[in-house]
Write a protein that holds these residues in place. Structure first.
Motif, PDB file in Angstrom:
ATOM      1  N   ASP A  59       0.804  -1.225   0.000  1.00 46.41           N
ATOM      2  CA  ASP A  59       0.000   0.000   0.000  1.00 46.41           C
ATOM      3  C   ASP A  59       0.843   1.283   0.000  1.00 46.41           C
ATOM      4  O   ASP A  59       0.308   2.371  -0.043  1.00 46.41           O
ATOM      5  CB  ASP A  59      -1.015  -0.011   1.155  1.00 46.41           C
ATOM      6  CG  ASP A  59      -0.340  -0.356   2.471  1.00 46.41           C
ATOM      7  OD1 ASP A  59       0.924  -0.309   2.515  1.00 46.41           O
ATOM      8  OD2 ASP A  59      -1.046  -0.682   3.432  1.00 46.41           O
ATOM      9  N   ARG A  60       2.177   1.134   0.053  1.00 46.54           N
ATOM     10  CA  ARG A  60       3.001   2.338  -0.099  1.00 46.54           C
ATOM     11  C   ARG A  60       3.089   2.764  -1.559  1.00 46.54           C
ATOM     12  O   ARG A  60       3.535   3.845  -1.887  1.00 46.54           O
ATOM     13  CB  ARG A  60       4.418   2.082   0.419  1.00 46.54           C
ATOM     14  CG  ARG A  60       4.519   1.940   1.939  1.00 46.54           C
ATOM     15  CD  ARG A  60       5.920   1.530   2.323  1.00 46.54           C
ATOM     16  NE  ARG A  60       6.286   0.233   1.744  1.00 46.54           N
ATOM     17  CZ  ARG A  60       7.528  -0.162   1.519  1.00 46.54           C
ATOM     18  NH1 ARG A  60       8.540   0.642   1.778  1.00 46.54           N
ATOM     19  NH2 ARG A  60       7.762  -1.346   1.006  1.00 46.54           N
ATOM     20  N   VAL A  61       2.691   1.822  -2.454  1.00 42.65           N
ATOM     21  CA  VAL A  61       2.814   2.077  -3.882  1.00 42.65           C
ATOM     22  C   VAL A  61       1.749   3.077  -4.315  1.00 42.65           C
ATOM     23  O   VAL A  61       0.570   2.904  -4.039  1.00 42.65           O
ATOM     24  CB  VAL A  61       2.682   0.759  -4.663  1.00 42.65           C
ATOM     25  CG1 VAL A  61       2.542   1.018  -6.152  1.00 42.65           C
ATOM     26  CG2 VAL A  61       3.881  -0.130  -4.383  1.00 42.65           C
ATOM     27  N   THR A  62       2.205   4.099  -5.020  1.00 46.30           N
ATOM     28  CA  THR A  62       1.267   5.126  -5.466  1.00 46.30           C
ATOM     29  C   THR A  62       0.966   5.038  -6.952  1.00 46.30           C
ATOM     30  O   THR A  62      -0.124   5.391  -7.388  1.00 46.30           O
ATOM     31  CB  THR A  62       1.818   6.528  -5.144  1.00 46.30           C
ATOM     32  OG1 THR A  62       3.151   6.614  -5.653  1.00 46.30           O
ATOM     33  CG2 THR A  62       1.818   6.759  -3.642  1.00 46.30           C
ATOM     34  N   ARG A  63       1.931   4.578  -7.723  1.00 48.39           N
ATOM     35  CA  ARG A  63       1.731   4.477  -9.174  1.00 48.39           C
ATOM     36  C   ARG A  63       2.230   3.120  -9.636  1.00 48.39           C
ATOM     37  O   ARG A  63       3.258   2.645  -9.144  1.00 48.39           O
ATOM     38  CB  ARG A  63       2.547   5.549  -9.923  1.00 48.39           C
ATOM     39  CG  ARG A  63       2.268   6.972  -9.523  1.00 48.39           C
ATOM     40  CD  ARG A  63       0.966   7.462 -10.105  1.00 48.39           C
ATOM     41  NE  ARG A  63       0.629   8.759  -9.563  1.00 48.39           N
ATOM     42  CZ  ARG A  63      -0.615   9.221  -9.449  1.00 48.39           C
ATOM     43  NH1 ARG A  63      -1.627   8.464  -9.839  1.00 48.39           N
ATOM     44  NH2 ARG A  63      -0.848  10.412  -8.953  1.00 48.39           N
ATOM     45  N   VAL A  64       1.503   2.520 -10.565  1.00 47.64           N
ATOM     46  CA  VAL A  64       1.947   1.219 -11.094  1.00 47.64           C
ATOM     47  C   VAL A  64       1.808   1.214 -12.614  1.00 47.64           C
ATOM     48  O   VAL A  64       0.933   1.887 -13.169  1.00 47.64           O
ATOM     49  CB  VAL A  64       1.125   0.046 -10.514  1.00 47.64           C
ATOM     50  CG1 VAL A  64       1.501  -0.234  -9.086  1.00 47.64           C
ATOM     51  CG2 VAL A  64      -0.363   0.295 -10.664  1.00 47.64           C
ATOM     52  N   ALA A  65       2.657   0.424 -13.262  1.00 52.34           N
ATOM     53  CA  ALA A  65       2.560   0.274 -14.720  1.00 52.34           C
ATOM     54  C   ALA A  65       3.236  -1.029 -15.143  1.00 52.34           C
ATOM     55  O   ALA A  65       4.152  -1.511 -14.477  1.00 52.34           O
ATOM     56  CB  ALA A  65       3.236   1.448 -15.425  1.00 52.34           C
TER      57      ALA A  65
ATOM     58  N   PRO B 195      -4.485  -2.939  -3.958  1.00 56.47           N
ATOM     59  CA  PRO B 195      -3.297  -2.455  -3.218  1.00 56.47           C
ATOM     60  C   PRO B 195      -2.192  -3.511  -3.090  1.00 56.47           C
ATOM     61  O   PRO B 195      -1.061  -3.165  -2.775  1.00 56.47           O
ATOM     62  CB  PRO B 195      -3.861  -2.086  -1.840  1.00 56.47           C
ATOM     63  CG  PRO B 195      -5.312  -1.816  -2.099  1.00 56.47           C
ATOM     64  CD  PRO B 195      -5.716  -2.758  -3.191  1.00 56.47           C
ATOM     65  N   THR B 196      -2.507  -4.809  -3.325  1.00 53.32           N
ATOM     66  CA  THR B 196      -1.464  -5.833  -3.157  1.00 53.32           C
ATOM     67  C   THR B 196      -1.033  -6.495  -4.465  1.00 53.32           C
ATOM     68  O   THR B 196       0.014  -7.141  -4.511  1.00 53.32           O
ATOM     69  CB  THR B 196      -1.954  -6.962  -2.220  1.00 53.32           C
ATOM     70  OG1 THR B 196      -3.187  -7.456  -2.731  1.00 53.32           O
ATOM     71  CG2 THR B 196      -2.137  -6.459  -0.808  1.00 53.32           C
TER      72      THR B 196
END
Ligand code: NAG
Ligand code: NAG
Ligand code: NAG
Ligand code: NAG
Ligand code: NAG
Ligand code: NAG
Length: 347
Positions: free
Chosen positions: A54-60, A88-89
């Motif tokens: 959940d620390r991740v703010t952007r994904v690609a 979130p996971t």
């Protein structure tokens, strides 16, 4: 939704991280954590899964340096690419109907606490072996050279072997290669040859090619025959040849034919027979069986000889201990009438 400029910077940054020499260590405790390399068969679907927190703010997900998906936004125009999970996971996409050109590195790229991080996975595409081009059945003359070809595709590259099927187990492999070359081919090298293309993806692809070896006739059986006057007599002649031999029968220089002089000629496969329906004195003598095919001819001389009529042919009652019927016939041929008389006394 982000401003496109953000993603330009984002992907430029991640592109920098792709520079070789900065491998993503597996077992790294930090996110993102992509899976191990993904192996799929051509035509199947590949799932690319990235574990995040959940620390991740952007994904690609990227294909080489091209963004396929950023968050829920599809950047790829390829309809085969779809998003599966964005929680979130976990962040996963799927590539449907995978083809060989999809093989390569895919990157899960994330932004945590303003630090970009990446994890790379290789998509490996397998293709079952398939024979694309193989020689046709072939007919050659003995002594010539033959080359058979068997071209196969597959990933990994298939191993191609040739085997002679007509040959006993154990000495079967004749070539470990796409080409099968036979020089100075012999008649026993005719038959079916099997090309097999093998990789570890699926069952081997197997095809067969038939080689026919022509050779001139050779007479394998021609036996002299004894028969007495008034009986039926049969002379036979057997020849092996490819193509199959045609037969002719001669007495001296005269060619014999069915219907003439009470004879019949019958050809059945490798065998020809000359039948005399009612043997007379003039029939005795030497006959020539000639076997011919397009590669040549050969002949054999066969004698129709006289044997005296004897009780030996009268039936099973005439058996003499220790003397078989053939030698009995000879005995009859050579021995005088006293022996015959002996028989008549016996019965
Ligand atoms: C990945 O990139 C390769 C090379 O540009 C391309 O041929 C292929 O179609 C791409 N695959 C996907 C699923 O985007
Ligand atoms: C993944 O595939 C690449 C390219 O084939 C290879 O270099 C790498 O060692 C593989 N990694 C694992 C974990 O198998
Ligand atoms: C098969 O291979 C032969 C020899 O290389 C070539 O002449 C032929 O065009 C090929 N056929 C096919 C269908 O690829
Ligand atoms: C065989 O030929 C002889 C003499 O030509 C004749 O007398 C006899 O009847 C013939 N036998 C048969 C079965 O045709
Ligand atoms: C028949 O052939 C045999 C062996 O080939 C030969 O010894 C014999 O002289 C020949 N007989 C005639 C009448 O030609
Ligand atoms: C049989 O073969 C010999 C030698 O091969 C040849 O001289 C002869 O003419 C042949 N006879 C016939 C009837 O073909």
């Amino acid at each position: 939704m982000c401003h496109p400029a953000y993603w330009v910077v984002f992907s430029a940054t991640t592109a920098l991280l792709f520079i070789p020499g900065v491998p993503v260590r597996s077992g790294d405790a930090t996110f993102p954590k992509a899976m191990d390399n993904v192996t799929v068969r051509q035509g199947e679907s590949a799932t690319l899964r990235c574990t995040i927190d959940d620390r991740v703010t952007r994904v690609a997900w990227l294909n080489r340096s091209t963004i396929l998906y950023a968050g829920n936004d599809k950047w790829s125009i390829d309809p085969r690419v779809i998003i599966l999970v964005n929680t979130p996971t976990q962040y996963s996409i799927m590539i449907q109907n995978v083809d060989v050109y999809d093989e390569g590195p895919y990157t899960c790229s994330v932004q945590t606490d303003n630090h970009p991080k990446t994890s790379r996975v290789h998509l490996i595409v397998q293709v079952p072996p398939q024979i694309m081009n193989i020689s046709s059945d072939i007919t050659v003359n003995e002594g010539s050279s033959v080359t058979l070809l068997c071209l196969a595709i597959g990933r990994p590259e298939p191993t191609v072997t040739w085997r002679h099927l007509s040959v006993k187990e154990g000495q079967g492999f004749v070539s470990e290669d796409e080409y099968l070359e036979i020089s100075d081919i012999k008649r026993d090298q005719s038959g079916e040859y099997e090309c097999s293309a093998l990789n570890d993806v699926a069952a081997p692809d197997v095809r067969k090619v038939k080689i026919t070896v022509n050779y001139p006739p050779y007479i394998s059986k021609a036996k002299n025959t004894g028969v007495s006057v008034g009986q039926k007599g049969i002379l036979s002649c057997e020849a092996s040849a490819v193509p199959m031999a045609e037969f002719q029968w001669f007495k001296e220089d005269t060619r014999l034919a069915t219907g003439l002089d009470g004879v019949r000629i019958e050809n059945k496969g490798r065998m020809s027979t000359l039948t005399f329906f009612n043997v007379s004195e003039k029939d005795y003598g030497n006959y020539t069986c000639v076997a011919t095919n397009k590669l040549g001819n050969t002949n054999a001389s066969i004698t129709l000889y006289e044997i005296s009529p004897s009780p030996a042919v009268a039936g099973p009652g005439a058996v003499i201990d220790g003397v078989n019927s053939a030698s009995r016939a000879l005995a009859c041929l050579w021995l005088s009438g006293t022996l015959l008389a002996h028989f008549f006394i016996k019965f």
